[in-house]
Design a protein around this motif. Structure first.
Motif, mmCIF file in Angstrom:
data_model
loop_
_atom_site.group_PDB
_atom_site.id
_atom_site.type_symbol
_atom_site.label_atom_id
_atom_site.label_comp_id
_atom_site.label_asym_id
_atom_site.label_seq_id
_atom_site.Cartn_x
_atom_site.Cartn_y
_atom_site.Cartn_z
ATOM 1 N N VAL A 181 0.856 -1.131 0.254
ATOM 2 C CA VAL A 181 -0.226 -0.112 -0.251
ATOM 3 C C VAL A 181 0.789 1.298 -0.014
ATOM 4 N N TYR A 182 0.618 2.230 -0.686
ATOM 5 C CA TYR A 182 1.189 3.572 -0.894
ATOM 6 C C TYR A 182 0.311 4.833 -0.502
ATOM 7 N N ARG A 183 0.987 5.677 0.247
ATOM 8 C CA ARG A 183 0.232 6.799 0.531
ATOM 9 C C ARG A 183 1.039 8.173 -0.107
ATOM 10 N N VAL A 184 0.393 9.221 -0.482
ATOM 11 C CA VAL A 184 0.895 10.510 -0.840
ATOM 12 C C VAL A 184 0.329 11.536 0.257
ATOM 13 N N TYR A 185 1.366 12.205 0.751
ATOM 14 C CA TYR A 185 1.014 12.755 2.084
ATOM 15 C C TYR A 185 1.252 14.459 1.396
ATOM 16 N N GLU A 186 0.807 15.424 1.972
ATOM 17 C CA GLU A 186 1.193 16.936 1.789
ATOM 18 C C GLU A 186 2.169 17.003 2.941
ATOM 19 N N THR A 223 13.200 11.680 15.337
ATOM 20 C CA THR A 223 14.791 11.784 15.701
ATOM 21 C C THR A 223 15.375 12.940 15.057
ATOM 22 N N GLY A 224 14.622 13.540 14.133
ATOM 23 C CA GLY A 224 15.332 14.728 13.602
ATOM 24 C C GLY A 224 16.344 14.554 12.379
ATOM 25 N N ARG A 225 16.393 13.242 11.801
ATOM 26 C CA ARG A 225 17.452 13.041 10.834
ATOM 27 C C ARG A 225 16.616 13.572 9.444
ATOM 28 N N ARG A 226 15.412 13.646 9.434
ATOM 29 C CA ARG A 226 14.732 14.366 8.181
ATOM 30 C C ARG A 226 13.926 15.458 9.030
ATOM 31 N N LEU A 227 13.934 16.596 8.460
ATOM 32 C CA LEU A 227 13.316 17.825 8.787
ATOM 33 C C LEU A 227 12.098 18.183 7.910
ATOM 34 N N LEU A 228 11.136 17.178 7.945
ATOM 35 C CA LEU A 228 10.019 17.158 7.418
ATOM 36 C C LEU A 228 8.813 17.328 8.438
ATOM 37 N N ARG A 229 7.639 17.877 7.740
ATOM 38 C CA ARG A 229 6.212 17.901 8.456
ATOM 39 C C ARG A 229 5.279 17.232 7.585
ATOM 40 N N LEU A 230 4.875 16.059 8.027
ATOM 41 C CA LEU A 230 3.760 15.539 7.191
ATOM 42 C C LEU A 230 2.288 16.176 7.503
ATOM 43 N N GLY A 231 1.628 16.345 6.591
ATOM 44 C CA GLY A 231 0.456 17.021 6.439
ATOM 45 C C GLY A 231 -0.790 15.934 6.259
ATOM 46 N N PRO A 232 -1.883 16.191 5.613
ATOM 47 C CA PRO A 232 -2.723 15.377 5.519
ATOM 48 C C PRO A 232 -2.479 14.300 4.588
ATOM 49 N N VAL A 233 -3.202 13.005 4.379
ATOM 50 C CA VAL A 233 -2.953 11.956 3.558
ATOM 51 C C VAL A 233 -3.831 12.457 2.220
ATOM 52 N N LEU A 234 -3.146 12.511 1.099
ATOM 53 C CA LEU A 234 -4.129 12.987 0.041
ATOM 54 C C LEU A 234 -4.569 11.666 -0.925
ATOM 55 N N LEU A 235 -3.801 10.482 -0.688
ATOM 56 C CA LEU A 235 -4.142 9.580 -1.529
ATOM 57 C C LEU A 235 -3.511 8.313 -0.756
ATOM 58 N N GLU A 236 -4.369 7.185 -0.884
ATOM 59 C CA GLU A 236 -4.076 5.707 -0.406
ATOM 60 C C GLU A 236 -4.357 4.755 -1.199
ATOM 61 N N THR A 237 -3.221 4.013 -1.886
ATOM 62 C CA THR A 237 -3.722 3.246 -3.198
ATOM 63 C C THR A 237 -2.624 2.044 -3.216
ATOM 64 N N ARG A 238 -2.941 1.033 -3.899
ATOM 65 C CA ARG A 238 -2.089 -0.052 -4.095
ATOM 66 C C ARG A 238 -1.079 0.152 -5.221
ATOM 67 N N GLU A 239 -1.574 1.315 -6.227
ATOM 68 C CA GLU A 239 -0.961 1.333 -7.339
ATOM 69 C C GLU A 239 0.217 2.299 -7.418
ATOM 70 N N GLN A 240 1.406 1.594 -7.565
ATOM 71 C CA GLN A 240 2.669 2.384 -7.071
ATOM 72 C C GLN A 240 2.664 3.558 -8.459
ATOM 73 N N ALA A 241 2.392 3.070 -9.598
ATOM 74 C CA ALA A 241 2.456 4.224 -10.778
ATOM 75 C C ALA A 241 1.596 5.284 -10.490
ATOM 76 N N LEU A 242 0.721 5.142 -9.889
ATOM 77 C CA LEU A 242 -0.302 6.398 -9.675
ATOM 78 C C LEU A 242 0.585 7.445 -8.486
ATOM 79 N N VAL A 243 1.141 6.811 -7.630
ATOM 80 C CA VAL A 243 1.840 7.549 -6.745
ATOM 81 C C VAL A 243 3.057 8.011 -7.375
#
Length: 79
Positions: free
Chosen positions: A17-22, A50-70
């Protein structure tokens, strides 16, 4: 004996399963779309916590099993 950490996951299966986040980070003014596989999500969240990646995840925009779509929808991939 090797200890398995959350980042050492088995290879993903075709039914993964794959997700696309903002997402946002301090180096870009605008939010972007980040694609992540569910198998790698725990590692990504650990890196953020842990601070290794300085990211902030927002809402999930998409959840799918199709990797090509992601791959088409996301600007950055963490598969």
């Amino acid at each position: 004996m090797l200890r398995r950490t959350p980042c050492q996951q088995p290879p993903s299966q075709p039914e993964d399963v794959y997700r696309v986040y903002e997402a946002s980070d301090p180096f870009h003014a605008l939010p972007f779309r980040l694609g992540v596989s569910l198998a790698r999500e725990a590692c990504l969240l650990d890196d953020i916590d842990t601070g290794r990646r300085l990211l902030r995840l927002g809402p999930v925009l998409l959840e799918t099993r199709e990797q090509a779509l992601v791959q088409r929808m996301a600007e950055t991939l963490y598969l």
